[in-house]
Design a protein around this motif. Structure first.
Motif, PDB file in Angstrom:
ATOM      1  N   SER A  24      66.895 -71.130 -50.409  1.00 34.71           N
ATOM      2  CA  SER A  24      67.920 -71.609 -49.615  1.00 34.71           C
ATOM      3  C   SER A  24      68.269 -72.920 -49.109  1.00 34.71           C
ATOM      4  O   SER A  24      69.337 -73.642 -49.216  1.00 34.71           O
ATOM      5  CB  SER A  24      68.429 -70.605 -48.606  1.00 34.71           C
ATOM      6  OG  SER A  24      67.482 -70.564 -47.638  1.00 34.71           O
ATOM      7  N   SER A  33      64.827 -70.858 -58.779  1.00 34.13           N
ATOM      8  CA  SER A  33      65.629 -71.774 -58.104  1.00 34.13           C
ATOM      9  C   SER A  33      66.264 -72.740 -58.876  1.00 34.13           C
ATOM     10  O   SER A  33      65.796 -73.230 -60.027  1.00 34.13           O
ATOM     11  CB  SER A  33      64.740 -72.013 -57.140  1.00 34.13           C
ATOM     12  OG  SER A  33      65.499 -72.857 -56.177  1.00 34.13           O
ATOM     13  N   THR A  46      67.680 -66.584 -45.213  1.00 32.95           N
ATOM     14  CA  THR A  46      68.512 -67.313 -45.737  1.00 32.95           C
ATOM     15  C   THR A  46      69.471 -68.037 -44.810  1.00 32.95           C
ATOM     16  O   THR A  46      70.243 -69.155 -45.135  1.00 32.95           O
ATOM     17  CB  THR A  46      69.320 -67.051 -47.111  1.00 32.95           C
ATOM     18  OG1 THR A  46      70.075 -65.971 -46.850  1.00 32.95           O
ATOM     19  CG2 THR A  46      68.365 -66.608 -48.231  1.00 32.95           C
ATOM     20  N   ASP A  73      68.709 -74.966 -52.266  1.00 36.64           N
ATOM     21  CA  ASP A  73      70.365 -74.817 -52.683  1.00 36.64           C
ATOM     22  C   ASP A  73      71.140 -75.751 -51.690  1.00 36.64           C
ATOM     23  O   ASP A  73      72.101 -76.583 -52.010  1.00 36.64           O
ATOM     24  CB  ASP A  73      70.806 -73.529 -52.447  1.00 36.64           C
ATOM     25  CG  ASP A  73      70.133 -72.559 -53.772  1.00 36.64           C
ATOM     26  OD1 ASP A  73      69.795 -73.214 -54.722  1.00 36.64           O
ATOM     27  OD2 ASP A  73      70.349 -71.512 -53.622  1.00 36.64           O
ATOM     28  N   GLU A  74      70.995 -75.924 -50.284  1.00 29.70           N
ATOM     29  CA  GLU A  74      71.691 -76.717 -49.579  1.00 29.70           C
ATOM     30  C   GLU A  74      71.658 -77.921 -49.607  1.00 29.70           C
ATOM     31  O   GLU A  74      72.607 -78.760 -49.528  1.00 29.70           O
ATOM     32  CB  GLU A  74      71.475 -75.859 -48.116  1.00 29.70           C
ATOM     33  CG  GLU A  74      72.324 -76.577 -46.806  1.00 29.70           C
ATOM     34  CD  GLU A  74      73.776 -76.213 -47.193  1.00 29.70           C
ATOM     35  OE1 GLU A  74      74.581 -76.825 -46.753  1.00 29.70           O
ATOM     36  OE2 GLU A  74      73.964 -74.874 -47.533  1.00 29.70           O
ATOM     37  N   TYR A  77      62.126 -67.557 -49.337  1.00 28.01           N
ATOM     38  CA  TYR A  77      63.535 -67.025 -49.050  1.00 28.01           C
ATOM     39  C   TYR A  77      64.365 -68.320 -48.293  1.00 28.01           C
ATOM     40  O   TYR A  77      65.379 -68.792 -48.590  1.00 28.01           O
ATOM     41  CB  TYR A  77      63.837 -65.778 -48.139  1.00 28.01           C
ATOM     42  CG  TYR A  77      63.684 -64.652 -48.933  1.00 28.01           C
ATOM     43  CD1 TYR A  77      64.558 -64.348 -49.957  1.00 28.01           C
ATOM     44  CD2 TYR A  77      62.463 -63.761 -48.687  1.00 28.01           C
ATOM     45  CE1 TYR A  77      64.324 -62.927 -50.744  1.00 28.01           C
ATOM     46  CE2 TYR A  77      62.389 -62.640 -49.322  1.00 28.01           C
ATOM     47  CZ  TYR A  77      63.123 -62.113 -50.230  1.00 28.01           C
ATOM     48  OH  TYR A  77      62.843 -61.162 -51.056  1.00 28.01           O
TER      49      TYR A  77
END
Length: 642
Positions: free
Chosen positions: A212, A242, A181, A215-216, A208
């Protein structure tokens, strides 16, 4: 192995908190329970690197594997792909020590039967899906480390898919990730800020990175998949939980395990097996590519599952914190079964566990601590729990892995982890989980706390030993090994107090060696020391084990104790003088060792305090010395017959 008459399969696998490794362990456990096999998982963590001090301690577990006693070995080669030195060591050990079937997962060693995942076209199919179904043409690729085999294969598929759809390959659309991540923020900044035009989709080489990146992107204000679609690879649990569930590729782990197990069974039966076997990776469509719109109900379910997972992690971390506090107070390993808090934390799903430490000489643990490969031949489970109940166990052969008391008449499925502090290994931790559960991310911290505790106890024990030595030096005369003045004062006070309390006799025998100055002056201090030690030896020969012998001055000594009659004290003194007489008759030294003696016997009802008893014994000593001088019994030099 394990004393239950079942075949035992050893499994070498790394980082079992990672979703793929965890699924492999669960699938193997499930198959073994159905087929009535034992399983011994040998596992360690590489979170802190393999060539660090901690990494060397982690990898020590591979030296525990009793290849000769196993009925088969499954080597999950791909889970150790970044630990080439240990991989080669394992291959060398298997070659020389194994006489049983060996199967490898997801890697062809060129020697043993293997079950491989055929990745052909899976990344291609994801790219085709983006182009054909969602009409994306600007498709980026986030790879793993450039030299990693999975990176090379998946990047090549990405290139082939673009070519087959007539889309030019642009190297600037490829960002090198880390299969973790850590590079998500850099990747998103690169794709959304540094490129002139954002990609329409990002194909990530594992989940992974995909989760991530999602999310970003969400934090940066992007909508997934409306603005940018994202896909992953591996189908880890986090992918389904997620913010936007991830379209991904999954390895059919159960199929792979079943194939591997059937290969082993065929080899047991003497049936020829193909060396290379395949299972096919498959695509799992979710929301992140744009195919399915997540429903409100699904969103609630996802949030509940995520909340439950977070709550369980919080409980486990809190349990670890409590454990750290409890263990920090330990000076010994007594009652450690309760202090590690496994019995108080059902969320760990642990049914049986054994804290196994190497056995060397002596009775007190810790006994074994080594940075060298291997374990001692014998082991002791200093903490043992079977079916949630603390049990007692005996020392066992390390190659048996478990004490005899652990044997159960059913498939025994155990995980073996190293117990260490940095590169120094103490032993190993063996555990059996409820059903087919395996450990989670908090367990690495749990093991680290236990390893640190063992080192802390070792240091405490070492310091206590040094303190005891200092105490001995503080009360011990260096030349003779007897108590010194401090030791005599303390011990005589204890004896005197006990005699008064128990109404027993208390005695002090005062001894003064004759002619020390003459011996030192004429024959040197080395001979003076011989004479002093001779008196001490005579005292130790005649005193009882419970008595105390002391050198209280240069040539002054005392014997003290309780429970003797006056006749017994006199006999002790006579025996002492006989010892000196025997020495003089046989020593052939140019001088004689003599001593004057006096004593005082305190009896119940006597009003003298301890100091008065000492003074009285000394007074009798000096009177004895005066009488002996008058009789000419104190000569220092041996007379030679003419």
């Amino acid at each position: 192995m394990f004393g239950n008459g079942r075949k035992t399969i050893g499994v070498i696998i790394c980082d079992i908190t990672i979703d793929y490794s965890s699924k492999v362990c669960q699938a193997i456990s499930s198959y073994a329970r159905k087929k009535d096999y034992n399983i011994a998982f040998f596992t360690y963590f590489t979170s802190f690197g393999t060539e660090t001090r901690n990494g060397r301690g982690e990898a020590s577990i591979i030296h525990l594997i009793p290849y000769e006693k196993l009925d088969a070995v499954i080597f999950c080669y791909d889970t150790m792909i970044n630990d080439e030195r240990r991989v080669q060591l394992i291959l060398d050990e298997m070659k020389t020590r194994c006489g049983c079937p060996i199967v490898t997962f997801r890697h062809d060693t060129g020697t043993y039967p293997c079950v491989l995942v055929d990745p052909t076209h899976t990344i291609e199919e994801l790219v085709y899906h983006m182009i054909d179904k969602h009409h994306k043409t600007r498709i980026a690729f986030m790879s793993g480390p450039a030299e990693h085999p999975d990176t090379i294969t998946r990047l090549q598929d990405y290139k082939i898919a673009l070519k087959n759809r007539g889309i030019p390959y642009e190297e600037r659309l490829v960002f090198e990730g880390d299969f973790w991540t850590d590079k998500a923020k850099d990747a998103v900044r690169y794709y959304t800020k540094e490129l002139e035009e954002c990609p329409e989709a990002i194909i990530c080489a594992n989940d992974y990175m995909a989760t991530s990146v999602i999310d970003e992107l969400v934090l940066q204000g992007f909508h997934i998949p409306g603005d940018i679609a994202v896909t992953g690879y591996d189908d880890i649990e986090e992918a389904s939980l997620s913010v936007t569930p991830v379209t991904t590729v999954f390895v059919p782990v159960e199929e792979m395990v079943q194939q591997g197990m059937r290969i082993i069974e065929h080899m047991w039966e003497g049936i020829d097996v193909p060396r290379i076997n395949y299972v096919r990776a498959q695509i799992r469509i979710r929301n992140s590519c744009g195919c399915h719109k997540i429903s409100e109900t699904d969103l609630y379910v996802q949030r509940i599952l995520k909340s439950q997972a977070d709550a369980r992690s919080a409980i486990l971390m809190k349990n670890n914190n409590y454990m750290f506090v409890h263990l920090s107070d330990l000076d010994t390993l007594d009652n450690i079964e309760n202090q590690v808090r496994i019995l108080k934390c059902p969320q760990l799903f642990i049914r049986n566990f054994f804290i196994c430490l190497g056995k060397l000489e002596g009775n007190d643990y810790l006994k074994f601590r080594s940075a060298e490969p291997g374990f001692p031949p014998q082991t002791k489970a200093v903490g043992a729990v079977l079916n949630h109940t603390i049990i007692s166990t005996e020392v066992f052969q390390t190659s048996d892995l478990l004490p005899a008391e652990a044997s159960e008449d059913k498939p025994m499925i155990y995980y073996f982890y190293p117990l260490h502090k940095n590169e120094f290994t103490f032993g190993y931790f063996a555990t059996a989980y409820e059903k087919d559960n395996a450990c989670d991310h908090s367990f690495l911290q749990w093991l680290s706390i236990l390893g640190n505790t063992l080192e802390m106890i070792r240091i405490k024990q070492k310091n206590q030993g040094l303190l005891n030595e200092l105490k001995e030096l503080y009360v011990q005369d260096a030349l003779t090994g007897l108590l010194n003045r401090r030791g005599f004062d303390r011990t005589s006070q204890e004896f005197y107090s006990e005699a008064k309390k128990e109404q027993q006799n208390f005695f002090i025998i005062a001894i003064d060696m004759d002619n020390l100055k003459i011996i030192n002056d004429q024959f040197g201090h080395k001979n003076g020391d011989i004479a002093l030690k001779t008196v001490a030896t005579a005292m130790k020969e005649v005193a009882r084990e419970q008595d105390a012998c002391a050198r209280v001055g240069g040539d002054e000594y005392n014997i003290t104790g309780i429970g003797l009659t006056e006749e017994q004290v006199s006999d002790t003194i006579q025996s002492f003088q006989n010892c000196l007489r025997n020495f003089n008759e046989t020593s052939n030294l140019p001088y004689l060792v003599h001593a004057s003696v006096g004593y005082y016997l305190w009896e119940p009802g006597d009003t003298k305090d301890l100091e008065s008893c000492v003074i009285a014994a000394d007074a009798h000593l000096y009177e004895h010395k005066r009488q002996r001088k008058e009789r000419g019994e104190c000569q220092a030099l041996r007379t030679t017959p003419s």
